[in-house]
Design a protein around this motif. Structure first.
Motif, PDB file in Angstrom:
ATOM      1  N   GLY A 139       0.778  -1.229   0.000  1.00 44.90           N
ATOM      2  CA  GLY A 139       0.000   0.000   0.000  1.00 44.90           C
ATOM      3  C   GLY A 139       0.809   1.277   0.000  1.00 44.90           C
ATOM      4  N   SER A 188       0.225   3.180  -3.248  1.00 45.98           N
ATOM      5  CA  SER A 188      -1.121   3.765  -3.276  1.00 45.98           C
ATOM      6  C   SER A 188      -1.212   4.959  -2.336  1.00 45.98           C
ATOM      7  CB  SER A 188      -2.159   2.703  -2.889  1.00 45.98           C
ATOM      8  OG  SER A 188      -2.161   1.630  -3.807  1.00 45.98           O
ATOM      9  N   LEU A 201      -9.278   4.745  -5.968  1.00 45.15           N
ATOM     10  CA  LEU A 201      -8.758   3.382  -6.000  1.00 45.15           C
ATOM     11  C   LEU A 201      -9.739   2.464  -5.288  1.00 45.15           C
ATOM     12  CD1 LEU A 201      -4.975   4.016  -5.194  1.00 45.15           C
ATOM     13  CD2 LEU A 201      -6.156   4.087  -7.392  1.00 45.15           C
ATOM     14  N   GLN A 238      -7.869   0.029   0.537  1.00 41.49           N
ATOM     15  CA  GLN A 238      -7.350   1.351   0.175  1.00 41.49           C
ATOM     16  C   GLN A 238      -7.764   2.428   1.183  1.00 41.49           C
ATOM     17  OE1 GLN A 238      -5.147   1.891  -1.924  1.00 41.49           O
ATOM     18  NE2 GLN A 238      -5.240   0.332  -3.518  1.00 41.49           N
ATOM     19  N   ASN A 282      -4.859   3.370   3.338  1.00 45.17           N
ATOM     20  CA  ASN A 282      -3.890   4.156   2.561  1.00 45.17           C
ATOM     21  C   ASN A 282      -4.366   5.598   2.398  1.00 45.17           C
ATOM     22  OD1 ASN A 282      -2.317   1.818   2.166  1.00 45.17           O
ATOM     23  ND2 ASN A 282      -3.491   1.257   0.357  1.00 45.17           N
ATOM     24  N   ARG A 334      -3.376  -1.434  -9.889  1.00 49.03           N
ATOM     25  CA  ARG A 334      -3.809  -1.737  -8.524  1.00 49.03           C
ATOM     26  C   ARG A 334      -5.332  -1.671  -8.504  1.00 49.03           C
ATOM     27  NH1 ARG A 334       1.174   0.678  -9.949  1.00 49.03           N
ATOM     28  NH2 ARG A 334       2.736   0.299  -8.314  1.00 49.03           N
TER      29      ARG A 334
END
Length: 582
Positions: free
Chosen positions: A95, A98, A286, A291, A294, A352
């Motif tokens: 991650g 991201s 994302l 996510q 992140n 991703r």
């Protein structure tokens, strides 16, 4: 048994493979062609060679970083010059790329000129060095490549006779680009680890971040989460605030101890729910629930950067839960600004949790390559693909396209993918074509086609064994494969479809192809406009391939998960979206 499978392939590959190599002699004079620059870059060792170098040097990290400083100075920069880049330095196991992408997009939404250095690239090397979210142009890449390359060549002497390895060179080049192009800030993703990583010559970042920790690169970073956490905490700097997401208890304690040792104020990010404050959920560019952590880390990094640079807006601080005995203090949540909301929504990060719908064929791309990231990938895939309404005639085919590199435990990764109930598993190397010489961006001198195919054959056997352990005949296999049939014919030198290396259960849906182009053509069966229909490559292909081709041509929906390696995903993207190579 693997050797038998390889012999089935060698005859057909011999002529094509002979053309995949080219001279590795570096270009000594400046050139205007981007491919010339990439070919010269490729002579500076591959990532695998760099990892071996790190293993040899890890006992003396100061010597490693001193060598990197020496290369930087030979290129015309001092470590002090990097202070002007207002760097956000981010590490983690999964991650981190991201989180960097979210952070960069948030700050770009404020009108700032951003630099972003990441790895690896998917299609072209210049993706690693971005300005305002876009890879630098081929012209700009070529200009700065030769500027740095020639300075390093000119400063060679008996004491400094070497050139930096591939990743070190690109790191130095990125610093030159960001300084000369006058970015307002640079988001820098750590390559491997933290303490010994060549990006750790950064001495005064504005803020640091640690994304989710997991097990990866164990031969370099250690084989426990605690050892890996120690390495990641190596980027902490005195007086520079750092943030991390929720971690297991012991690794979090290691991060805390590293922060105290380095006099770094460390904070734990609250969950993204805390930033939403009971209001409408924040929209993320994302996909995937993983996510959200992140994005929460990115919000803290961006807000802290803005505050420390005197640009922060004082927004409402939201109440947070206080947990007793917390090893790391919890950072307060806050109401995201409109620019932050926009940045989270507009973030793009290819490869991703990416979905590419192409009529009846839908490609699901995720470069997950650790056990925890593959678990997250499976959750995402099951949510977005397997929960969709099935075609009325139920004719849906699910395909896994998988490869893994390095020292990763592929058996553990493949076992995690079984719950997706794939009808076929396809294994192939990361080479887009059998002859890779035409694509210097994806050259890897450290991996031969034969070595890569050997690993694919091992993955094929592992998949078959996992299916057998799961209960013999797999209930999700297509009917033609469940009803039995004749044994597969002996290997045929004229076919590029790999016949199984030894007798095995008739119900195994695993196939190996020598390159991505052939694998994708078989999966798509001419139904993706970017891919030609598969050619007739032999009189006696494996029965699973011929029966599968019929199913793939007639299915109302074909869902393909591509995972296990970012390099694999990059090769697939290059074939499915040729514009990325332009």
């Amino acid at each position: 048994m693997v050797a038998r499978g390889l012999r089935a392939l060698r005859g057909a590959l011999r002529a094509a493979a002979a053309g995949r190599r080219f001279s590795t002699r570096p270009a000594r004079a400046p050139a205007v062609d981007y491919q010339d620059a990439i070919r010269a870059l490729n002579t500076l060792q591959t990532n695998a060679s760099y990892l071996e170098q790190v293993k040899r040097e890890r006992g003396d990290p100061r010597a490693q970083l001193e060598a990197m400083r020496g290369f930087l100075e030979r290129s015309g920069l001092r470590v002090e010059d990097l202070d002007r880049l207002n760097i956000i330095h981010v590490t983690g196991t999964k991650g981190k790329g991201s989180a960097c992408a979210f952070t960069e997009c948030i700050l770009r939404s404020y009108g700032l000129k951003t630099g972003f250095y990441s790895s690896p690239h998917l299609v072209q090397v210049r993706e690693r060095i971005r300005i305002n979210g876009q890879p630098i142009s081929k012209e700009l890449f070529t200009k700065y490549f030769w500027l740095v390359y020639n300075r390093l060549e000119e400063t060679k002497d008996p004491v400094h006779a070497s050139m930096p390895a591939y990743f070190r060179f690109l790191t130095i080049m990125a610093f030159h680009v960001f300084l000369q192009e006058k970015v307002d800030l640079a988001v820098v993703e750590v390559g491997i680890g933290g303490a010994y990583d060549c990006t750790n010559i950064i001495r005064a970042p504005v803020v640091c971040g640690v994304s989710s920790l997991g097990i990866d690169h164990t031969s370099i970073l250690g084989d426990t989460m605690e050892k890996i956490a120690w390495q990641k905490g190596g980027i902490f700097k005195p007086g520079v605030p750092a943030f991390t997401v929720a971690q297991p208890e012991r690794p979090l304690e290691v991060l805390r101890d590293r922060a105290r040792e380095r006099e770094c104020p460390l904070y734990l990010c609250p969950e993204l729910d805390a930033f939403e404050g009971g209001r409408r959920a924040l929209e993320l560019g994302l996909a995937g629930t993983h996510q959200r952590s992140n994005a929460a880390l990115a919000l803290q990094l961006a807000r802290t950067w803005l505050q420390r640079r005197g640009l922060g807006e004082l927004k409402e601080v939201l109440p947070g839960a206080e947990l007793a005995g917390r090893p790391v203090p919890l950072a307060p949540a806050f109401r995201p600004t409109n620019a932050m909301v926009q940045g989270l929504r507009e973030t793009e990060w290819l490869g991703r949790t990416q979905v590419l719908p192409r009529g009846p064929v839908t490609w699901y791309l995720d470069g997950a390559h650790t056990t925890s990231s593959v678990q997250a990938c499976v959750r995402w895939f099951r949510q977005v693909a397997l929960n969709q309404e099935k075609p009325h005639d139920s004719s849906e085919v699910r395909v896994l396209l998988f490869n893994a590199t390095g020292d990763r435990d592929t058996a553990a990764l493949l076992k995690l993918l079984l719950p997706c109930h794939f009808d076929y598993a396809v294994f192939c190397p990361n080479f887009t074509e059998v002859s890779a010489a035409s694509n210097a961006d994806q050259q890897n001198f450290n991996v031969t086609l034969e070595n890569a195919l050997t690993r694919c054959l091992e993955n094929q056997r592992t998949w078959t064994r996992l299916l057998e352990e799961k209960g013999g005949q797999d209930p999700w296999l297509p009917a033609p494969l469940r009803t039995g049939g004749l044994l597969p014919p002996p290997p045929t030198r004229g076919t590029l479809l790999l016949v199984p290396p030894a007798p095995r259960p008739l119900n195994s849906p695993a196939l190996v192809f020598p390159c991505l182009a052939q694998a994708l053509r078989w999966v798509a069966q001419g139904r993706d406009p970017q891919l030609a229909a598969p050619a007739a490559v032999g009189a006696h292909p494996h029965p699973a391939a011929s029966s599968g081709a019929v199913l793939l041509r007639e299915a109302a929906a074909v869902r393909v998960l591509v995972t296990g390696s970012l390099h694999l995903v990059g090769g697939v993207l290059r074939l499915l979206d040729p514009a990325l190579s332009q």
